[in-house]
Design an enzyme around this catalytic site. Sequence first.
Site, PDB file in Angstrom:
ATOM      1  N   LYS A 148       0.840  -1.180   0.000  1.00  0.00           N
ATOM      2  CA  LYS A 148       0.000   0.000   0.000  1.00  0.00           C
ATOM      3  C   LYS A 148       0.890   1.251   0.000  1.00  0.00           C
ATOM      4  O   LYS A 148       2.032   1.142   0.451  1.00  0.00           O
ATOM      5  CB  LYS A 148      -0.937   0.012   1.207  1.00  0.00           C
ATOM      6  CG  LYS A 148      -0.212   0.157   2.552  1.00  0.00           C
ATOM      7  CD  LYS A 148      -0.966   0.999   3.527  1.00  0.00           C
ATOM      8  CE  LYS A 148      -0.613   2.439   3.448  1.00  0.00           C
ATOM      9  NZ  LYS A 148       0.218   2.973   4.549  1.00  0.00           N
ATOM     10  N   HIS A 240      -5.702   0.856   6.346  1.00  0.00           N
ATOM     11  CA  HIS A 240      -5.744   0.101   7.606  1.00  0.00           C
ATOM     12  C   HIS A 240      -7.086   0.266   8.339  1.00  0.00           C
ATOM     13  O   HIS A 240      -7.675  -0.704   8.798  1.00  0.00           O
ATOM     14  CB  HIS A 240      -4.621   0.548   8.545  1.00  0.00           C
ATOM     15  CG  HIS A 240      -3.248   0.449   7.941  1.00  0.00           C
ATOM     16  ND1 HIS A 240      -2.875  -0.574   7.118  1.00  0.00           N
ATOM     17  CD2 HIS A 240      -2.159   1.248   8.046  1.00  0.00           C
ATOM     18  CE1 HIS A 240      -1.609  -0.417   6.747  1.00  0.00           C
ATOM     19  NE2 HIS A 240      -1.152   0.699   7.304  1.00  0.00           N
ATOM     20  N   LYS A 336      -0.268  10.953  14.077  1.00  0.00           N
ATOM     21  CA  LYS A 336       1.158  10.900  14.426  1.00  0.00           C
ATOM     22  C   LYS A 336       1.388  11.842  15.599  1.00  0.00           C
ATOM     23  O   LYS A 336       0.674  12.833  15.762  1.00  0.00           O
ATOM     24  CB  LYS A 336       2.001  11.407  13.252  1.00  0.00           C
ATOM     25  CG  LYS A 336       1.820  10.606  11.977  1.00  0.00           C
ATOM     26  CD  LYS A 336       2.852   9.525  11.860  1.00  0.00           C
ATOM     27  CE  LYS A 336       2.747   8.757  10.566  1.00  0.00           C
ATOM     28  NZ  LYS A 336       3.140   7.361  10.712  1.00  0.00           N
TER      29      LYS A 336
HETATM   30  C1  BG6 Z   1       2.058   2.261   7.626  1.00  0.00           C
HETATM   31  C2  BG6 Z   1       2.012   3.749   7.502  1.00  0.00           C
HETATM   32  O1  BG6 Z   1       1.243   1.659   6.669  1.00  0.00           O
HETATM   33  O2  BG6 Z   1       1.604   1.905   8.937  1.00  0.00           O
HETATM   34  C3  BG6 Z   1       2.868   4.411   8.572  1.00  0.00           C
HETATM   35  O3  BG6 Z   1       2.484   4.131   6.220  1.00  0.00           O
HETATM   36  C4  BG6 Z   1       2.465   3.929   9.949  1.00  0.00           C
HETATM   37  O4  BG6 Z   1       2.766   5.827   8.498  1.00  0.00           O
HETATM   38  C5  BG6 Z   1       2.397   2.403   9.987  1.00  0.00           C
HETATM   39  O5  BG6 Z   1       3.429   4.392  10.855  1.00  0.00           O
HETATM   40  C6  BG6 Z   1       1.797   1.930  11.288  1.00  0.00           C
HETATM   41  O6  BG6 Z   1       1.938   0.543  11.377  1.00  0.00           O
HETATM   42  P1  BG6 Z   1       2.065  -0.193  12.782  1.00  0.00           P
HETATM   43  O7  BG6 Z   1       2.191  -1.631  12.424  1.00  0.00           O
HETATM   44  O8  BG6 Z   1       3.281   0.363  13.444  1.00  0.00           O
HETATM   45  O9  BG6 Z   1       0.810   0.126  13.534  1.00  0.00           O
END
Ligand code: BG6
Length: 481
Positions: A148, A240, A336
């Site tokens: 993605k 997500h 973030k």
């Molecule tokens: C990624 C995003 O798909 O998922 C990132 O591009 C984000 O910006 C990350 O930090 C978060 O993933 P996880 O597994 O750390 O929750």
Amino acid sequence: MGPQSQIMVLFGASGDLARRKILPALYNLAHDALLPERFAVVGYARSDGDDASFRDQARDAVRQFSRRPLDEERWRRFARLLFYVPGSYDDPGGFGALHERLARVDEQDGTGGRRLYYCATPPAVFPTIVRRLDESGPHPDARIVLEKPIGRDLTSARSLQDGVRAVFDERQVFRIDHYLGKETVQNILVFRFANPLIEQIWDRQAIDHVQVTVAEPIGLEGRGSYYDNAGALRDMVQNHLLQVLSLLTMERPGSLADEAIRDAKSMLLGTVRPLAPEDVVRGQYTWGVVEGHEAPAYRDEPGVAGSSTTETYAAVRAWVDNERWGGVPFLLRAGKRLPRRTTEVVAQLRDTSTLEQLFTETGAERRCNSVALQLQPEPGITVDFRAKQPGHGVSVQTVSMHFSYGAAFMVEPPEAYERLIADAMAGDRTLFVREDEVERAWEIVAPVLEVPGPAFPYPAGTWGPSAADGLLPPGRKWHLR
Ligand code: BG6
């Protein structure tokens, strides 16, 4: 039977994703004897290098990011599987050299001509890679993994998918949304459909609203130029969060077969109303303190335009227009530089008239029953319910019952990437996103991408702009705040 012999061709082999996720995942799969018996990884990227330098980089990556510490003996065996070909994506000559190398590895290592093409490059490069592969095609024995984001809107996603479809059949395409590889996300289906306790209350009769929060304390981690062109809606919500929403709300699949699950998710996404501008609040972090450390303002991050209006936080109110969920708001938010790392789903139940009739006079707490799924970092499930406070008279208090995965199963689950890479090698598509899901997810976010709204400032280290409170039903609060 393990997966068939094959070569993984890792495009973007010198990039961040390869380093942080893919190479450490492969090392752990090797550790668990889950790689095909005859297997090799041929890295391809623009950076100069050779097998030896790629192995050195991979070793560093494993040392830094593997969930298991590097073991010298295992490392030596794993390193022998790694090869590297430098080359550009625009230059057919580079791909010529790559295919020659692949043929040689097949010959020496008996990998049987099968390929897993893994596109771990910036998405802008996918169409070129697919074109180059087309020039050397056909690829009947290949699979392709796409990371993605697939496109940056519906039009670009369609054009990318058309390009892919010209070379690969949908059966050969594995679109990663790594949230689907997380053990706790997979558990959503078990939790819902293996427990009458939950299945019986999982609808609009019982549930008032649902909150899904993906909070990250980190900033951009060197990805400023990508992120500034994407923002939280494209980076997290379109993929997500909508995937988690579909698992939370889909109808029971006919079976656990890959297409049955993907059909159920796809059908659900078809009933999610495209977001209206009033259903979205954007935010952008300013200077602040996160987990005890100072964090610069988003606009001062490397790679970010000084006047950027990109959102680093998005909260949306989604509506699932079907019989089960009509009228229940789903509040999805991702940001973030929030106070701590946590991903959590909270379903808040409605109060009943019994409560009003029997307990209002007894000081019943207004906090309703809720079921919370903590997806990370400490996976678990918490149920909040009311109980009688010990003592004379009747005084009602909210208490919590908690289940912790770690304590119950005492095993460390595999990383999402381990599971997904193993499944792609074995050809199991269950945890990968189908073409129609990707397109529908873009349709859902399209109306708000087309009408950019203000990004309210929030200090790094806080839970985002207070304007997001206005998305909640009256009188309700964010569970994490
Ligand atoms: C990624 C995003 O798909 O998922 C990132 O591009 C984000 O910006 C990350 O930090 C978060 O993933 P996880 O597994 O750390 O929750």
